[in-house]
Design a protein around this motif. Structure first.
Motif, PDB file in Angstrom:
ATOM      1  N   PHE A  88       0.881  -1.122   0.000  1.00 46.49           N
ATOM      2  CA  PHE A  88      -0.123   0.069  -0.059  1.00 46.49           C
ATOM      3  C   PHE A  88       0.655   1.300   0.004  1.00 46.49           C
ATOM      4  O   PHE A  88       1.564   1.396   0.994  1.00 46.49           O
ATOM      5  N   ASP A  89       1.204   2.028  -0.985  1.00 44.17           N
ATOM      6  CA  ASP A  89       2.160   3.098  -1.620  1.00 44.17           C
ATOM      7  C   ASP A  89       1.401   4.420  -1.675  1.00 44.17           C
ATOM      8  O   ASP A  89       0.720   4.606  -2.607  1.00 44.17           O
ATOM      9  N   THR A  90       1.778   5.044  -0.499  1.00 40.38           N
ATOM     10  CA  THR A  90       1.318   6.565  -0.877  1.00 40.38           C
ATOM     11  C   THR A  90       1.901   7.219  -1.767  1.00 40.38           C
ATOM     12  O   THR A  90       1.875   8.716  -2.143  1.00 40.38           O
ATOM     13  N   GLY A  91       3.171   6.750  -2.435  1.00 40.67           N
ATOM     14  CA  GLY A  91       4.391   7.223  -3.149  1.00 40.67           C
ATOM     15  C   GLY A  91       3.817   7.185  -4.707  1.00 40.67           C
ATOM     16  O   GLY A  91       4.765   7.502  -5.593  1.00 40.67           O
ATOM     17  N   SER A  92       2.849   6.564  -5.007  1.00 39.76           N
ATOM     18  CA  SER A  92       2.341   6.105  -6.649  1.00 39.76           C
ATOM     19  C   SER A  92       0.745   6.070  -6.405  1.00 39.76           C
ATOM     20  O   SER A  92       0.075   6.160  -5.613  1.00 39.76           O
ATOM     21  N   SER A  93       0.402   5.851  -7.724  1.00 46.81           N
ATOM     22  CA  SER A  93      -1.077   6.002  -7.839  1.00 46.81           C
ATOM     23  C   SER A  93      -1.686   4.603  -8.571  1.00 46.81           C
ATOM     24  O   SER A  93      -2.723   4.641  -8.599  1.00 46.81           O
ATOM     25  N   ASN A  94      -1.022   3.965  -9.221  1.00 49.92           N
ATOM     26  CA  ASN A  94      -1.566   2.679  -9.938  1.00 49.92           C
ATOM     27  C   ASN A  94      -1.753   1.579  -9.384  1.00 49.92           C
ATOM     28  O   ASN A  94      -0.803   1.141  -8.010  1.00 49.92           O
ATOM     29  N   LEU A  95      -2.645   0.879  -9.504  1.00 52.34           N
ATOM     30  CA  LEU A  95      -2.711  -0.579  -8.984  1.00 52.34           C
ATOM     31  C   LEU A  95      -2.346  -1.483 -10.120  1.00 52.34           C
ATOM     32  O   LEU A  95      -2.804  -1.289 -11.305  1.00 52.34           O
ATOM     33  N   TRP A  96      -1.349  -2.357  -9.658  1.00 49.44           N
ATOM     34  CA  TRP A  96      -1.031  -3.479 -10.931  1.00 49.44           C
ATOM     35  C   TRP A  96      -0.531  -4.630  -9.877  1.00 49.44           C
ATOM     36  O   TRP A  96      -0.254  -4.615  -8.671  1.00 49.44           O
ATOM     37  N   VAL A  97      -0.508  -5.768 -10.606  1.00 44.34           N
ATOM     38  CA  VAL A  97      -0.171  -7.135 -10.066  1.00 44.34           C
ATOM     39  C   VAL A  97       0.497  -7.995 -10.976  1.00 44.34           C
ATOM     40  O   VAL A  97       0.357  -7.624 -12.297  1.00 44.34           O
ATOM     41  N   ALA A  98       1.350  -8.572 -10.616  1.00 41.87           N
ATOM     42  CA  ALA A  98       2.175  -9.802 -11.584  1.00 41.87           C
ATOM     43  C   ALA A  98       1.049 -10.737 -12.193  1.00 41.87           C
ATOM     44  O   ALA A  98      -0.059 -10.863 -11.480  1.00 41.87           O
ATOM     45  N   PHE A 174       5.737  -8.765  -1.838  1.00 45.88           N
ATOM     46  CA  PHE A 174       4.684  -8.459  -2.378  1.00 45.88           C
ATOM     47  C   PHE A 174       4.502  -8.888  -3.779  1.00 45.88           C
ATOM     48  O   PHE A 174       5.310  -8.986  -4.591  1.00 45.88           O
ATOM     49  N   ASP A 175       3.321  -9.060  -4.242  1.00 49.21           N
ATOM     50  CA  ASP A 175       2.855  -9.504  -5.654  1.00 49.21           C
ATOM     51  C   ASP A 175       2.508  -8.457  -6.665  1.00 49.21           C
ATOM     52  O   ASP A 175       2.623  -8.479  -7.755  1.00 49.21           O
ATOM     53  N   GLY A 176       2.174  -7.134  -5.785  1.00 45.31           N
ATOM     54  CA  GLY A 176       1.949  -5.899  -6.832  1.00 45.31           C
ATOM     55  C   GLY A 176       1.789  -4.823  -5.982  1.00 45.31           C
ATOM     56  O   GLY A 176       2.113  -4.850  -4.659  1.00 45.31           O
ATOM     57  N   ILE A 177       1.537  -3.451  -6.375  1.00 42.09           N
ATOM     58  CA  ILE A 177       1.368  -2.465  -5.683  1.00 42.09           C
ATOM     59  C   ILE A 177       0.148  -1.712  -5.751  1.00 42.09           C
ATOM     60  O   ILE A 177      -0.350  -1.565  -6.953  1.00 42.09           O
ATOM     61  N   LEU A 178      -0.576  -1.412  -4.747  1.00 42.88           N
ATOM     62  CA  LEU A 178      -1.711  -0.562  -4.828  1.00 42.88           C
ATOM     63  C   LEU A 178      -1.519   0.884  -4.329  1.00 42.88           C
ATOM     64  O   LEU A 178      -1.076   1.216  -3.046  1.00 42.88           O
ATOM     65  N   GLY A 179      -1.442   1.995  -5.408  1.00 46.67           N
ATOM     66  CA  GLY A 179      -0.949   3.244  -5.158  1.00 46.67           C
ATOM     67  C   GLY A 179      -2.182   4.065  -4.618  1.00 46.67           C
ATOM     68  O   GLY A 179      -3.124   4.095  -5.035  1.00 46.67           O
ATOM     69  N   LEU A 180      -1.722   4.990  -3.538  1.00 48.58           N
ATOM     70  CA  LEU A 180      -2.515   5.669  -2.883  1.00 48.58           C
ATOM     71  C   LEU A 180      -2.272   7.110  -2.944  1.00 48.58           C
ATOM     72  O   LEU A 180      -3.016   7.896  -2.327  1.00 48.58           O
ATOM     73  N   ALA A 181      -1.711   7.626  -4.063  1.00 50.99           N
ATOM     74  CA  ALA A 181      -1.469   9.047  -4.418  1.00 50.99           C
ATOM     75  C   ALA A 181      -2.409   9.631  -5.291  1.00 50.99           C
ATOM     76  O   ALA A 181      -3.557   8.709  -5.354  1.00 50.99           O
ATOM     77  N   PHE A 182      -2.283  10.738  -5.748  1.00 50.29           N
ATOM     78  CA  PHE A 182      -3.206  11.358  -6.636  1.00 50.29           C
ATOM     79  C   PHE A 182      -3.441  10.756  -8.126  1.00 50.29           C
ATOM     80  O   PHE A 182      -2.463  10.171  -8.634  1.00 50.29           O
ATOM     81  N   PRO A 183      -4.611  11.083  -8.734  1.00 41.89           N
ATOM     82  CA  PRO A 183      -4.607  10.544 -10.133  1.00 41.89           C
ATOM     83  C   PRO A 183      -3.941  11.307 -11.221  1.00 41.89           C
ATOM     84  O   PRO A 183      -3.312  10.666 -11.986  1.00 41.89           O
TER      85      PRO A 183
END
Length: 371
Positions: A88-98, A174-183
């Motif tokens: 859970f990443d406040t430094g990025s915005s995209n959701l992606w997964v392997a 982790f298998d992917g990143i869930l970004g929590l920054a701005f669009p």
């Protein structure tokens, strides 16, 4: 008038029609005739997602503390759900997964999303790529149902990785990143997960908050839609954002052993749960390290001075036990250019000490002393 022609056709008198019309007058018309409409709309603003409000909630998603370096929780994608470990990443915005389309070395030891197993998967032909401070990925965008902490987000756009170059993501837990920054920071114009939660009225407040545990202990948490009062002490200090890309704020100065050692004229920084260290540009961080180095006492770290970071007029002490890990500095010098100059990054070294709240309704970050 046109309705008089209709009366003649259906055989109704004008007076009887007026009686029937009064019975079925819209509420808006009645309020307008009585001069009450403006007051009503001010007190009851229209919300197109009001029908979803019964589902609005505040939920906790526990996170695993991996060696005080990464914090990840679980999110699922698809119908039926396929579960993945997500940063859970406040430094990025995209959701992606392997994904099953990825043959990179980094994908060989991670769970992969398989679109053929999901009845709600919708593909696109849009390519996308992301470059992080460490690691990168390429892939393509698609839509599917995403579930985070029990919150179901239908038709969420996300990326399926096709390449994950290098070794960093291979060793990531982790298998992917869930970004929590701005669009505005999102690659491919993809709408972030939390934005869809807000738009669909799925969270009780347009904010989320993060607690990061220390020394590999349990208890790390991301709370969607609220603030967990049990995870901090004292008051919350609110800091206005200087940019709505990252969760970017202004630092007043950094002080060590009573002396300002960096950012004497102020500098820009962003709050980033996805960065392990405290990061600054070469010039500023070199000055900080030069001040700390002569006073390092590995046999008595508790005796060493705090590193003080002043933000919006409030000083936040970071003790030596936080900025020194096994007597190695948890600091890193990297030039991270932006329109505001080289940015500082308040990563996990800082965030383990301070409970952080990310308020999209008011575009502010809240900070309070973590328990």
């Amino acid at each position: 008038m046109k309705w008089l022609v209709l009366l003649a056709l259906v055989g109704l008198s004008e007076s009887l029609f007026r009686v029937q019309l009064e019975k079925f007058k819209p509420v808006r018309m009645v309020l307008e005739e009585q001069g009450l409409l403006d007051d009503f709309l001010e007190k009851n603003p229209y919300n197109p997602y009001s029908k979803y409000q019964i589902f609005a909630q505040t939920v906790n998603e526990p996170m695993i503390n991996y060696l005080d370096m990464e914090y990840y929780g679980i999110a699922s994608i698809g119908t039926p759900p396929q579960s993945f470990k997500m940063l859970f990443d406040t430094g990025s915005s995209n959701l992606w997964v392997a994904s099953v389309y990825c043959n990179s070395y980094a994908c060989t030891n991670h769970k992969k999303y398989d679109p053929s197993l999901s009845s709600t998967y919708v593909a696109t032909n849009q390519y996308m790529s992301i470059q992080y401070g460490t690691g990168s990925m390429t892939g393509f965008l698609a839509y599917d149902t995403v579930n985070v902490a029990g919150i179901n987000v239908p038709k969420q756009i996300f990326a399926l990785s096709t390449t994950e170059p290098g070794n960093f993501l291979h060793y990531a837990p982790f298998d992917g990143i869930l970004g929590l920054a701005f669009p505005s920071l999102s690659s491919g114009g993809a709408t972030p997960v939390f934005d869809n939660m807000m738009k669909q009225g799925l969270v009780s407040q347009d904010l989320f908050s993060v607690y990061l545990s220390r020394e590999g202990s349990t208890g790390s948490m991301v709370t969607f839609g609220g603030i967990d009062q049990s995870l901090f002490t004292g008051s919350i200090n609110w800091v206005p954002l200087t940019s709505e890309t990252y969760w970017q704020i202004k630092i007043d100065y950094l002080k060590f052993n009573g002396e300002v050692v960096a950012c004497a004229q102020g500098c820009s920084a962003f709050v980033d749960t996805g960065t392990s260290l405290l990061v600054g540009p070469y010039e500023g961080m070199t000055s900080v390290e030069r001040a700390i180095y002569p006073l390092i006492n590995c046999d008595n770290i508790a005796s060493m001075p705090d590193l003080i970071i002043s933000i919006n007029g409030v000083e936040y002490p970071v003790p030596a036990s936080a900025y020194l890990r096994n007597c190695h500095m948890g600091l890193q010098a990297i030039n991270f250019p932006s329109s505001s100059g080289n940015l500082w990054i308040l990563g996990d070294v800082f965030l383990r000490e301070y409970y952080s709240i990310y308020d999209r309704a008011n575009n502010m970050v809240g900070l309070a002393k973590a328990v």
